[in-house]
Each structure stands twice: as structure tokens, then as C-alpha cells.
Design a protein around this motif. Structure first.
Motif, PDB file in Angstrom:
ATOM      1  N   TYR A  28      36.619 119.712  39.687  1.00 49.87           N
ATOM      2  CA  TYR A  28      36.935 121.344  39.778  1.00 49.87           C
ATOM      3  C   TYR A  28      38.359 121.242  39.454  1.00 49.87           C
ATOM      4  N   THR A  29      38.725 121.753  38.545  1.00 55.92           N
ATOM      5  CA  THR A  29      40.362 121.702  37.853  1.00 55.92           C
ATOM      6  C   THR A  29      40.803 123.183  37.644  1.00 55.92           C
ATOM      7  N   PHE A  30      42.009 123.308  38.204  1.00 50.70           N
ATOM      8  CA  PHE A  30      42.640 124.540  38.016  1.00 50.70           C
ATOM      9  C   PHE A  30      43.775 124.228  36.785  1.00 50.70           C
ATOM     10  N   LEU A  31      43.885 124.835  35.665  1.00 53.24           N
ATOM     11  CA  LEU A  31      44.747 124.778  34.774  1.00 53.24           C
ATOM     12  C   LEU A  31      45.749 125.960  34.855  1.00 53.24           C
ATOM     13  N   GLY A  32      47.031 125.637  35.171  1.00 54.64           N
ATOM     14  CA  GLY A  32      48.103 126.482  35.298  1.00 54.64           C
ATOM     15  C   GLY A  32      48.448 127.109  33.995  1.00 54.64           C
ATOM     16  N   VAL A  33      48.534 128.423  33.829  1.00 55.81           N
ATOM     17  CA  VAL A  33      48.917 128.994  32.719  1.00 55.81           C
ATOM     18  C   VAL A  33      50.172 129.934  32.742  1.00 55.81           C
ATOM     19  N   ARG A  34      50.839 130.077  33.755  1.00 55.43           N
ATOM     20  CA  ARG A  34      51.984 131.119  33.869  1.00 55.43           C
ATOM     21  C   ARG A  34      53.156 130.357  33.037  1.00 55.43           C
ATOM     22  N   ALA A  35      53.625 131.243  32.057  1.00 56.11           N
ATOM     23  CA  ALA A  35      54.886 130.876  31.442  1.00 56.11           C
ATOM     24  C   ALA A  35      55.988 130.795  32.276  1.00 56.11           C
ATOM     25  N   PRO A  36      56.856 129.913  31.693  1.00 59.46           N
ATOM     26  CA  PRO A  36      58.192 129.714  32.867  1.00 59.46           C
ATOM     27  C   PRO A  36      59.022 131.046  33.159  1.00 59.46           C
ATOM     28  N   GLY A  37      59.173 131.280  34.301  1.00 60.36           N
ATOM     29  CA  GLY A  37      59.973 132.640  34.635  1.00 60.36           C
ATOM     30  C   GLY A  37      58.810 133.948  34.620  1.00 60.36           C
ATOM     31  N   ALA A  38      57.876 133.677  34.309  1.00 59.46           N
ATOM     32  CA  ALA A  38      56.774 134.978  34.262  1.00 59.46           C
ATOM     33  C   ALA A  38      56.498 135.200  35.690  1.00 59.46           C
ATOM     34  N   THR A  42      50.706 137.028  36.336  1.00 61.72           N
ATOM     35  CA  THR A  42      50.424 136.915  34.905  1.00 61.72           C
ATOM     36  C   THR A  42      49.445 135.601  34.780  1.00 61.72           C
ATOM     37  N   SER A  43      49.426 134.671  35.814  1.00 66.89           N
ATOM     38  CA  SER A  43      48.624 133.568  35.744  1.00 66.89           C
ATOM     39  C   SER A  43      47.434 133.637  36.466  1.00 66.89           C
ATOM     40  N   TYR A  44      46.794 134.894  37.016  1.00 64.71           N
ATOM     41  CA  TYR A  44      45.558 135.033  37.705  1.00 64.71           C
ATOM     42  C   TYR A  44      44.696 135.740  36.565  1.00 64.71           C
ATOM     43  N   ASP A  53      50.192 131.685  29.417  1.00 65.03           N
ATOM     44  CA  ASP A  53      50.942 130.920  28.164  1.00 65.03           C
ATOM     45  C   ASP A  53      49.815 130.080  27.557  1.00 65.03           C
ATOM     46  N   GLU A  54      49.548 130.368  26.292  1.00 63.14           N
ATOM     47  CA  GLU A  54      48.436 129.893  25.593  1.00 63.14           C
ATOM     48  C   GLU A  54      48.726 128.291  25.106  1.00 63.14           C
ATOM     49  N   ARG A  55      49.908 127.997  25.326  1.00 65.57           N
ATOM     50  CA  ARG A  55      50.279 126.446  25.275  1.00 65.57           C
ATOM     51  C   ARG A  55      49.672 125.466  25.964  1.00 65.57           C
ATOM     52  N   ALA A  56      48.996 126.117  27.333  1.00 62.50           N
ATOM     53  CA  ALA A  56      48.512 125.274  28.209  1.00 62.50           C
ATOM     54  C   ALA A  56      46.985 124.844  27.870  1.00 62.50           C
ATOM     55  N   ILE A  57      46.534 125.586  26.788  1.00 61.85           N
ATOM     56  CA  ILE A  57      45.323 125.180  26.384  1.00 61.85           C
ATOM     57  C   ILE A  57      45.233 123.663  25.770  1.00 61.85           C
ATOM     58  N   GLY A  58      46.240 123.388  24.903  1.00 64.33           N
ATOM     59  CA  GLY A  58      46.225 122.052  24.541  1.00 64.33           C
ATOM     60  C   GLY A  58      46.316 121.082  25.454  1.00 64.33           C
TER      61      GLY A  58
END
Length: 87
Positions: A28-38, A42-44, A53-58
Motif C-alpha cells: 500500500y503506497t502513498f504518493l506525495g503530490v504536494r507542490a514545493p511550498g504549497a 493541498t495534498s489531501y 502537483d501533477e508532476r508526481a504522476i510520472g
């Protein structure tokens, strides 16, 4: 940047996925998606200001592909399906 964390994750403390992992090997993995400084919220996904931060998708895609490649290179013994109980 990838960081491995090993701790409880409060927003999903009621998650029952661990029950599945007692029966079938998995992760079970969590992928951090918060943009730097945000703001942290915004990541929940269940917060109104969710803005990933959609760059996390890659990053998540490459990590998942790597795990799959590793699992298929060195097959592991899986439990016999007859030993898995339902309910």
C-alpha cells in the motif's frame, strides 16, 4: 525527490487494506503530490483545497513499473489459493 516514510498517516487511519495484506502479499503506497511550498492540505484528496502537483504522476508511474518489473524478474511463492478464506 523520493522519500520513504514509515509512519501512521492520520487522514486515513480507518483504512482496512492491511486486512487484505494478511491474506495476499502486496503493498500500500502513498504518493506525495504536494507542490514545493504549497499548504499541506493541498495534498489531501478529501480537502476542499486539494491541488496536486501533477508532476508526481510520472514518479508514481515509474515506481510502480519498477516494482512490477522486480516482482516478475524474481517470482515469489504466493499462498495456495485453497488456503485463502473468504469473509
Amino acid at each position: 525527490m523520493v522519500t520513504e516514510l514509515r509512519a501512521a498517516f492520520p487522514p486515513f487511519s480507518g483504512e482496512d487494506f492491511a486486512l487484505y495484506l494478511h491474506r495476499v502479499p502486496g503493498t500500500y503506497t502513498f504518493l506525495g503530490v504536494r507542490a514545493p511550498g504549497a499548504l499541506l492540505t493541498t495534498s489531501y484528496p478529501h480537502f476542499p483545497d486539494f491541488s496536486p502537483d501533477e508532476r508526481a504522476i510520472g514518479v508514481g508511474l515509474r515506481a510502480t513499473a519498477g516494482w512490477i518489473a522486480e516482482r516478475t524478474r524474481a517470482p515469489r511463492d504466493l499462498p495456495d489459493r485453497s488456503t485463502l478464506r473468504s469473509g
